[in-house]
Motif scaffolding. Structure first.
Motif, PDB file in Angstrom:
ATOM      1  N   GLU A   1       0.804  -1.034  -0.030  1.00  0.00           N
ATOM      2  CA  GLU A   1      -0.037  -0.204  -0.046  1.00  0.00           C
ATOM      3  C   GLU A   1       0.911   1.144  -0.014  1.00  0.00           C
ATOM      4  O   GLU A   1       0.201   2.282  -0.379  1.00  0.00           O
ATOM      5  CB  GLU A   1      -0.916   0.104   1.226  1.00  0.00           C
ATOM      6  CG  GLU A   1      -0.079   0.040   2.514  1.00  0.00           C
ATOM      7  CD  GLU A   1      -1.101  -0.187   3.737  1.00  0.00           C
ATOM      8  OE1 GLU A   1      -2.327  -0.036   3.644  1.00  0.00           O
ATOM      9  OE2 GLU A   1      -0.571  -0.668   4.829  1.00  0.00           O
TER      10      GLU A   1
ATOM     11  N   TYR B   1      -6.797  -3.925  -3.402  1.00  0.00           N
ATOM     12  CA  TYR B   1      -6.580  -3.688  -1.787  1.00  0.00           C
ATOM     13  C   TYR B   1      -6.726  -2.632  -1.223  1.00  0.00           C
ATOM     14  O   TYR B   1      -6.206  -2.169  -0.072  1.00  0.00           O
ATOM     15  CB  TYR B   1      -4.998  -4.003  -1.797  1.00  0.00           C
ATOM     16  CG  TYR B   1      -5.007  -5.578  -2.454  1.00  0.00           C
ATOM     17  CD1 TYR B   1      -5.563  -6.703  -1.658  1.00  0.00           C
ATOM     18  CD2 TYR B   1      -4.430  -5.734  -3.597  1.00  0.00           C
ATOM     19  CE1 TYR B   1      -5.468  -7.894  -2.146  1.00  0.00           C
ATOM     20  CE2 TYR B   1      -4.347  -6.934  -4.274  1.00  0.00           C
ATOM     21  CZ  TYR B   1      -4.886  -8.113  -3.529  1.00  0.00           C
ATOM     22  OH  TYR B   1      -4.823  -9.112  -3.994  1.00  0.00           O
ATOM     23  N   GLN B   2      -7.176  -1.437  -1.781  1.00  0.00           N
ATOM     24  CA  GLN B   2      -7.289  -0.165  -1.156  1.00  0.00           C
ATOM     25  C   GLN B   2      -8.692  -0.332  -0.248  1.00  0.00           C
ATOM     26  O   GLN B   2      -9.644  -1.013  -0.511  1.00  0.00           O
ATOM     27  CB  GLN B   2      -7.969   0.884  -2.063  1.00  0.00           C
ATOM     28  CG  GLN B   2      -6.901   1.159  -3.433  1.00  0.00           C
ATOM     29  CD  GLN B   2      -5.640   1.972  -2.762  1.00  0.00           C
ATOM     30  OE1 GLN B   2      -5.527   2.910  -2.127  1.00  0.00           O
ATOM     31  NE2 GLN B   2      -4.333   0.995  -3.161  1.00  0.00           N
ATOM     32  N   ASN B   3      -8.602   0.382   0.861  1.00  0.00           N
ATOM     33  CA  ASN B   3      -9.709   0.408   1.772  1.00  0.00           C
ATOM     34  C   ASN B   3      -9.919  -1.142   2.377  1.00  0.00           C
ATOM     35  O   ASN B   3     -10.976  -1.388   2.742  1.00  0.00           O
ATOM     36  CB  ASN B   3     -10.919   0.891   1.094  1.00  0.00           C
ATOM     37  CG  ASN B   3     -10.743   2.373   0.779  1.00  0.00           C
ATOM     38  OD1 ASN B   3     -10.054   3.196   1.312  1.00  0.00           O
ATOM     39  ND2 ASN B   3     -11.186   2.569  -0.284  1.00  0.00           N
ATOM     40  N   ARG B   4      -8.856  -1.913   2.453  1.00  0.00           N
ATOM     41  CA  ARG B   4      -8.969  -3.023   3.019  1.00  0.00           C
ATOM     42  C   ARG B   4      -7.808  -3.386   3.946  1.00  0.00           C
ATOM     43  O   ARG B   4      -6.905  -2.780   3.945  1.00  0.00           O
ATOM     44  CB  ARG B   4      -8.824  -4.177   1.870  1.00  0.00           C
ATOM     45  CG  ARG B   4     -10.108  -4.237   0.910  1.00  0.00           C
ATOM     46  CD  ARG B   4      -9.969  -5.283  -0.023  1.00  0.00           C
ATOM     47  NE  ARG B   4      -9.250  -6.592   0.346  1.00  0.00           N
ATOM     48  CZ  ARG B   4      -9.838  -7.788  -0.100  1.00  0.00           C
ATOM     49  NH1 ARG B   4     -10.481  -7.894  -0.947  1.00  0.00           N
ATOM     50  NH2 ARG B   4      -9.405  -8.917   0.266  1.00  0.00           N
TER      51      ARG B   4
END
Ligand SMILES: [Zn+2]
Ligand SMILES: [Zn+2]
Length: 263
Positions: free
Chosen positions: A121, A242-245
């Protein structure tokens, strides 16, 4: 100094210099929990080193030694002098790594492995060490085949691998050079600002700037992109999936290629 000692010294030296620069002159504010990222990325590195040592870790050097002993490979067959072997061997190995990187983005099965690198990230020097062990083993096998086919000298292979590792740490560093110097260096070599574009969540940007050391291949084959659309400060890094996870942990990353569908 042994081959391992040489490679380790170069790696540690560049790691310390880039880590120091990140600490005192970071290019961007950190995203997420950097301690957790470092723990995960460095654990993957340790696993990669152990698994590579147990399998094909020395294959490229072995292939080079074998080729020079038995006069195998193109360069040995045409009797190239050492200096030409060194220059051509180094440049063609770098080109081979560029081609490999483009292919890993285009072939869904290989992308499954390579997404472990891109799912980070944030991008800092430890991202440059975060590759799925199967990707590392495949890459070592591929490099060894090129070394054998071309008959690249063992010293050139050792030097290339040391430069490639150092360049992976440097180009992923959360650091920046003065703009004019960066743009000048980019004519020949990849820089952190150039490789950061490759880690953007925007697909067209992810599929650009594939080079690891020499930047000429991206320019030559039309995959060069100067800046991310949002600029170096605002560009969002990672993969959209994988954003906001929750950040995948060590084991989730190792099994990622076998679970999630490729793009
Ligand atoms: Zn990539
Ligand atoms: Zn990268």
């Amino acid at each position: 100094m042994s081959e391992t000692g040489f490679r380790l010294s170069v790696f540690l030296a560049i790691f310390v210099v880039v880590a120091y620069a990140e600490l005192h002159a970071a290019r961007r504010p950190k995203v997420g929990d950097w301690k957790q990222r470092w723990r995960i990325n460095l654990s993957i590195l340790v696993l990669d080193v152990v698994l590579a040592r147990l399998t094909v870790g020395a294959a490229a050097l072995f292939a080079a030694t074998y080729a020079s002993q038995f006069n195998l490979g193109l360069f040995n067959l045409i009797g190239l002098p050492f200096w030409a072997n060194a220059i051509l061997g180094f440049i063609l190995l770098d080109f081979a790594i560029y081609v490999q990187h483009v292919v890993t983005h285009r072939v869904p099965l290989l992308w499954r492995l390579h997404q472990v690198h891109h799912a980070d990230e944030d991008v800092d020097l430890t991202t440059g060490l975060r590759f799925h062990p199967l990707e590392i083993i495949l890459s070592l096998g591929y490099k060894s085949a090129i070394v054998l086919a071309l008959g690249i000298d063992p010293w050139v292979v050792v030097l290339f691998e040391a430069v490639l590792n150092a360049s992976a740490v440097y180009t992923h560093g959360n650091i920046g050079l003065p703009e004019r110097l960066d743009l000048f260096l980019r004519k020949f070599f990849c820089t952190p600002d150039m490789h950061r574009v490759h880690h953007s969540v925007i697909r067209e940007e992810t599929d650009s700037n594939y080079g690891f050391f020499l930047s000429v291949w991206d320019r030559m084959f039309g995959t060069y992109r100067q800046e991310p659309a949002l600029g170096q400060q605002a560009v969002v890094l990672g993969l959209p999936e994988y954003q906001n996870r929750a950040t995948p942990d060590f084991w989730q990353l190792l099994t990622l290629p076998f679970k999630r569908l490729p793009r």
